[in-house]
Design a protein around this motif. Sequence first.
Motif, PDB file in Angstrom:
ATOM      1  N   THR A   3       0.865  -1.173   0.000  1.00  0.00           N
ATOM      2  CA  THR A   3       0.000   0.000   0.000  1.00  0.00           C
ATOM      3  C   THR A   3       0.902   1.223   0.000  1.00  0.00           C
ATOM      4  O   THR A   3       2.017   1.198   0.540  1.00  0.00           O
ATOM      5  CB  THR A   3      -0.936   0.018   1.222  1.00  0.00           C
ATOM      6  OG1 THR A   3      -0.147  -0.167   2.405  1.00  0.00           O
ATOM      7  CG2 THR A   3      -1.986  -1.072   1.131  1.00  0.00           C
ATOM      8  N   ALA A  46      -8.779   2.474  -0.758  1.00  0.00           N
ATOM      9  CA  ALA A  46      -7.980   1.982  -1.881  1.00  0.00           C
ATOM     10  C   ALA A  46      -8.592   2.537  -3.167  1.00  0.00           C
ATOM     11  O   ALA A  46      -9.765   2.287  -3.458  1.00  0.00           O
ATOM     12  CB  ALA A  46      -7.966   0.465  -1.898  1.00  0.00           C
ATOM     13  N   ALA A  84     -11.860  -5.527  -5.227  1.00  0.00           N
ATOM     14  CA  ALA A  84     -11.922  -6.513  -4.136  1.00  0.00           C
ATOM     15  C   ALA A  84     -13.272  -7.210  -4.215  1.00  0.00           C
ATOM     16  O   ALA A  84     -14.293  -6.576  -4.531  1.00  0.00           O
ATOM     17  CB  ALA A  84     -11.779  -5.815  -2.783  1.00  0.00           C
ATOM     18  N   GLU A  91      -9.433   0.719   3.403  1.00  0.00           N
ATOM     19  CA  GLU A  91      -8.168  -0.039   3.498  1.00  0.00           C
ATOM     20  C   GLU A  91      -8.323  -1.294   4.359  1.00  0.00           C
ATOM     21  O   GLU A  91      -7.806  -2.358   4.021  1.00  0.00           O
ATOM     22  CB  GLU A  91      -7.083   0.880   4.057  1.00  0.00           C
ATOM     23  CG  GLU A  91      -5.697   0.311   3.869  1.00  0.00           C
ATOM     24  CD  GLU A  91      -4.606   1.259   4.359  1.00  0.00           C
ATOM     25  OE1 GLU A  91      -4.902   2.409   4.745  1.00  0.00           O
ATOM     26  OE2 GLU A  91      -3.441   0.817   4.362  1.00  0.00           O
ATOM     27  N   ILE A 125      -9.373  -4.685   2.883  1.00  0.00           N
ATOM     28  CA  ILE A 125      -8.383  -5.493   2.154  1.00  0.00           C
ATOM     29  C   ILE A 125      -8.196  -6.831   2.870  1.00  0.00           C
ATOM     30  O   ILE A 125      -8.002  -7.864   2.244  1.00  0.00           O
ATOM     31  CB  ILE A 125      -7.049  -4.709   2.046  1.00  0.00           C
ATOM     32  CG1 ILE A 125      -7.196  -3.607   0.983  1.00  0.00           C
ATOM     33  CG2 ILE A 125      -5.865  -5.623   1.749  1.00  0.00           C
ATOM     34  CD1 ILE A 125      -5.981  -2.719   0.811  1.00  0.00           C
ATOM     35  N   MET A 159      -8.941 -10.401  -4.457  1.00  0.00           N
ATOM     36  CA  MET A 159      -8.621  -9.059  -4.979  1.00  0.00           C
ATOM     37  C   MET A 159      -7.903  -9.254  -6.305  1.00  0.00           C
ATOM     38  O   MET A 159      -7.268 -10.281  -6.534  1.00  0.00           O
ATOM     39  CB  MET A 159      -7.707  -8.320  -4.003  1.00  0.00           C
ATOM     40  CG  MET A 159      -8.439  -7.849  -2.764  1.00  0.00           C
ATOM     41  SD  MET A 159      -7.370  -6.916  -1.687  1.00  0.00           S
ATOM     42  CE  MET A 159      -6.356  -8.208  -1.040  1.00  0.00           C
ATOM     43  N   VAL A 215      -0.505  -8.551   0.478  1.00  0.00           N
ATOM     44  CA  VAL A 215      -0.427  -7.088   0.602  1.00  0.00           C
ATOM     45  C   VAL A 215       0.413  -6.762   1.834  1.00  0.00           C
ATOM     46  O   VAL A 215       0.167  -7.301   2.930  1.00  0.00           O
ATOM     47  CB  VAL A 215      -1.840  -6.464   0.720  1.00  0.00           C
ATOM     48  CG1 VAL A 215      -1.744  -4.938   0.896  1.00  0.00           C
ATOM     49  CG2 VAL A 215      -2.703  -6.792  -0.500  1.00  0.00           C
TER      50      VAL A 215
END
Length: 285
Positions: free
Chosen positions: A135, A177, A187, A229, A232, A238, A253
Motif C-alpha cells: 500500500t 484503496a 476486491a 483499506e 483489504i 482481490m 499485501v
Amino acid sequence: MAQISYLNGEFLPHEECKVPIDDRGLLFADALYEAWCSHNKVFFGSREHMARLRYGAEQIKLDIPWSDDEIIGVAEKLQELNGLTNTLVYLQVSRGVAPRLHQFPKDAKPSIFMTARPAKFPSWEDRQKGIKCVTFPDLRWGRCDIKTVNLLPNVLARQAAAEKGCYEAILIRDGVAIEAAAANFYAVLDGKIYTYPKTPRILGGITRSFIFKFAKELGIPIVEEGIPEEKIWTAQEMFISSVSIDVYPVTNVDGKVAGGGKMGPVSLALYKKFHEVNWGEPLKI
Ligand SMILES: Cc1ncc(COP(=O)(O)O)c(C=O)c1O
C-alpha cells in the motif's frame, strides 16, 4: 532485428527518434499517452483507446491532427515492421515544441511518437499464484482520469513496491484503496466486486470497462465504491486490471497473505472471458 519506431510521420530506427528539449511533454508533462496490445497480431480495444485519447485531448484542449484510423494504422505498421506477434504499442502525443512558457504556445504543432515492443503477458502459473502488492499514499493530482505523462507519483509508488520485491502498489487516499499505480483495483466481498467509481480520482481503464461487460454477462454484481483499506484483509479475492495483464489476482499485501492467497473463482471467471477474446479459444486448464 533493429527496432523501428514512429515519430511525426516517419518510421525510423528507434535510436534515431529524437525529441527536441523544448518539447512540452518533457518540460511540463503536457502530453497524453496510450498503451494497448495485440495477441496473435490482433489488437484488442483500439477504438476504445482512441476514444480515451480524444477524451483526454478535449479535457486539456489539445487538438490532435491525426484520425483514429491513421493512429491505428501506424500501430499495425509498427507491428509488421518489427516482426511482432504479441505487441505492446505505446503512443505519446504532446502539445509540441515551443520556448518554455506555461501557457499554450500559439503556433506549436502537436508531436506524436509510437513504439511497438513484444508484449509480455503473465504466465498461467503466475496468474494462479497472484501478485504481491504494497500500500502506498496516493500522491497524484486531481485529474487522474486524463492519461497524461505526469506520472512521478506512480513512479514513486512502483519503486516502493519494487524495493519490497512486490509487483504493484495499491494507492490509498483518505483510508480508501483508489487504484493501483498502473492498473485498476478490485476486491470481492460477499460475492460482489467492489471498485472505485469512475471519477477524476482514477483512470477509467479500458480493461475495467471490459470487466464491467464480462461481469454483467457472468451475473456478478459490481459495486462502484472505494474499498476502505481495512477491508483489504476481509476480501475473499482481490485483483488488478490493465491491458497487458487483463485480470491479475492480488494475493499478498504489505507482506501478508490476502485475497484468499491464490486466484479465486471471480478472477478466474473474468480471466477466462479475456482469454477467449484475446486468443480466440477457451482457456484449457
Ligand atoms: C493509473 C492507471 N490505472 C488504470 C490503468 C489501466 O488502464 P487500461 O485498462 O486502459 O490499461 C492504467 C494503465 O496504464 C493506469 O496507469
